[in-house]
Motif scaffolding. Sequence first.
Motif, PDB file in Angstrom:
ATOM      1  N   SER A   1       0.757  -1.239  -0.040  1.00 40.34           N
ATOM      2  CA  SER A   1       0.067  -0.040  -0.003  1.00 40.34           C
ATOM      3  C   SER A   1       0.728   1.131  -0.073  1.00 40.34           C
ATOM      4  O   SER A   1       0.251   2.326   0.177  1.00 40.34           O
TER       5      SER A   1
ATOM      6  N   ARG B   1      -4.970   1.983   0.647  1.00 37.10           N
ATOM      7  CA  ARG B   1      -5.020   1.940  -0.868  1.00 37.10           C
ATOM      8  C   ARG B   1      -6.157   0.920  -1.397  1.00 37.10           C
ATOM      9  O   ARG B   1      -6.724   0.234  -0.808  1.00 37.10           O
TER      10      ARG B   1
ATOM     11  N   TYR C   1      -3.533   6.096  -0.194  1.00 36.83           N
ATOM     12  CA  TYR C   1      -2.098   5.978  -1.178  1.00 36.83           C
ATOM     13  C   TYR C   1      -2.366   6.883  -2.482  1.00 36.83           C
ATOM     14  O   TYR C   1      -1.550   7.527  -2.804  1.00 36.83           O
ATOM     15  N   GLU C   2      -3.455   7.043  -2.989  1.00 40.26           N
ATOM     16  CA  GLU C   2      -3.654   7.810  -4.387  1.00 40.26           C
ATOM     17  C   GLU C   2      -3.548   9.229  -4.144  1.00 40.26           C
ATOM     18  O   GLU C   2      -2.757   9.903  -5.021  1.00 40.26           O
TER      19      GLU C   2
ATOM     20  N   PRO D   1      -1.953   4.352  -9.482  1.00 43.14           N
ATOM     21  CA  PRO D   1      -3.218   4.144  -9.022  1.00 43.14           C
ATOM     22  C   PRO D   1      -4.148   3.636 -10.202  1.00 43.14           C
ATOM     23  O   PRO D   1      -4.068   4.326 -11.346  1.00 43.14           O
TER      24      PRO D   1
END
Length: 313
Positions: free
Chosen positions: A44, A151, A221-222, A276
């Motif tokens: 992640s 994530r 995470y994005e 992503p």
Amino acid sequence: MTPRFKRAWRRALRKGASLRSRARRSPGRVRPENIVWIFGTGRSGSTWLGSMMGGLDGCAMWNEPLVGNLFGNFHYFRVGGRKPGRQYILGEPYKETWLGPMRDLVLGGAAARFPELMEGGYLIIKEPNGSIGSPLLMEALPESRMIFLIRDPRDVVASSMDARSEGSWLQERREARRRTSKPDRNPNVYVRMRANSYVQQIEKTGQAYRAHGGHKVMVRYEDLRADTLETMKRIYTALEIPVEEAELARSVEKNSWENIPEQEKGEGKKRRKAKPGGWKEDLTARQVEIVEEITGPLLNEFYPHTATTRGAL
């Protein structure tokens, strides 16, 4: 048990609690309020985040001690319905007898490994694969700070499959240890297993996050990929950790995807895509369906704009 023995037992418990309390205040320990946990799930971006934070002056990263896995799996899954029982060592009625030793284990282990931080500085504990025990760890160390890193589960599963594919870094490590678990033998079964693991880890992390009364922050995470520096600044603001913006910017640049040597990233490497939505290229329609069926509630909560692709693939 006689009344006299009961009184002696209570005195011993009080004395033990007093000794633990003095030990926590004594020098020679990493300060619990200077510990920052990174929980969530594997694959992640936790290594990336931990490296950016641990690389700052006066900081260090403890890479996956797995103490959360040690206690969490045993407490929540291994013993099942026996948790309330008198015989169970981590029984809920006796929590005061084992939360303190759990705390001491973390603080003592940290001091032994990072003695330079005993006079100050921050210890970043990257513990995604120990997230199953995050509620227990945060209860044992309520002064510590927490990052909930999440994530998209479809990208997590895709990355996990790549890490275990033939010739990958993880497969080579396992073959060296004579372990032969490979997702390509039955990839859909592996996808289901990994999606269920994701749900367990994220649900426990969410439980810990909601219960924690101290400094904490949730990070996708994005968002970290889209604007790394601004997201890092938001993390430090939420955790109330002072940091020089110029130093933070240097750490972000040093650990950026672009600065990773080409031979150290790509398919089968620890650092694979950092992209992503890459799951759309990596998973079959059936695999996407499996992940979305299992992780649906979490997708709806954290990724409502892409919660389902049914009918679109």
